[in-house]
Scaffold this motif. Sequence first.
Motif, mmCIF file in Angstrom:
data_model
loop_
_atom_site.group_PDB
_atom_site.id
_atom_site.type_symbol
_atom_site.label_atom_id
_atom_site.label_comp_id
_atom_site.label_asym_id
_atom_site.label_seq_id
_atom_site.Cartn_x
_atom_site.Cartn_y
_atom_site.Cartn_z
ATOM 1 N N SER A 271 0.832 -1.197 0.000
ATOM 2 C CA SER A 271 0.000 0.000 0.000
ATOM 3 C C SER A 271 0.872 1.255 0.000
ATOM 4 O O SER A 271 0.655 2.158 -0.791
ATOM 5 C CB SER A 271 -0.918 0.006 1.220
ATOM 6 O OG SER A 271 -1.679 1.178 1.274
ATOM 7 N N TYR B 37 -2.810 -1.004 7.516
ATOM 8 C CA TYR B 37 -3.818 -2.062 7.540
ATOM 9 C C TYR B 37 -3.963 -2.648 8.932
ATOM 10 O O TYR B 37 -2.983 -2.999 9.580
ATOM 11 C CB TYR B 37 -3.363 -3.151 6.561
ATOM 12 C CG TYR B 37 -4.388 -4.143 6.135
ATOM 13 C CD1 TYR B 37 -5.421 -3.797 5.280
ATOM 14 C CD2 TYR B 37 -4.303 -5.466 6.560
ATOM 15 C CE1 TYR B 37 -6.346 -4.735 4.851
ATOM 16 C CE2 TYR B 37 -5.216 -6.413 6.142
ATOM 17 C CZ TYR B 37 -6.244 -6.046 5.279
ATOM 18 O OH TYR B 37 -7.150 -6.978 4.858
ATOM 19 N N PHE C 45 -8.133 -1.060 5.591
ATOM 20 C CA PHE C 45 -7.119 -0.027 5.416
ATOM 21 C C PHE C 45 -7.358 1.087 6.423
ATOM 22 O O PHE C 45 -8.499 1.458 6.701
ATOM 23 C CB PHE C 45 -7.134 0.512 3.983
ATOM 24 C CG PHE C 45 -6.579 -0.473 3.003
ATOM 25 C CD1 PHE C 45 -5.213 -0.746 2.976
ATOM 26 C CD2 PHE C 45 -7.403 -1.165 2.146
ATOM 27 C CE1 PHE C 45 -4.691 -1.688 2.106
ATOM 28 C CE2 PHE C 45 -6.897 -2.103 1.264
ATOM 29 C CZ PHE C 45 -5.538 -2.362 1.243
#
Length: 88
Positions: free
Chosen positions: A9, A38, A43
């Motif tokens: 991410s 996360y 998220f």
Amino acid sequence: MKRYKFCQSCGFPMKKDIKGGGSEKDGTKSLKFCSMCYGNGEFLTPPEIDTAKKMQKYCIQEMKKDGINGLFAWLATRSIPKLERWKQ
């Protein structure tokens, strides 16, 4: 499941994550995402962070808050569009 060297991410090195990675809903460690991105299967970034470009800006802003040089922050976030979360 594949173990990633970098969060998919934000690009943070997984070996530097003090919690050893994010967590899934069942409490197991995520092998794909760091604990800053996360947790509990979701998220943690604000919902408006929905593109790689927005994530880059967000990460640079957060890194600057932690006293990291802006140029280094920019360099560290250049790979974000190539990460799994942001691939189209």
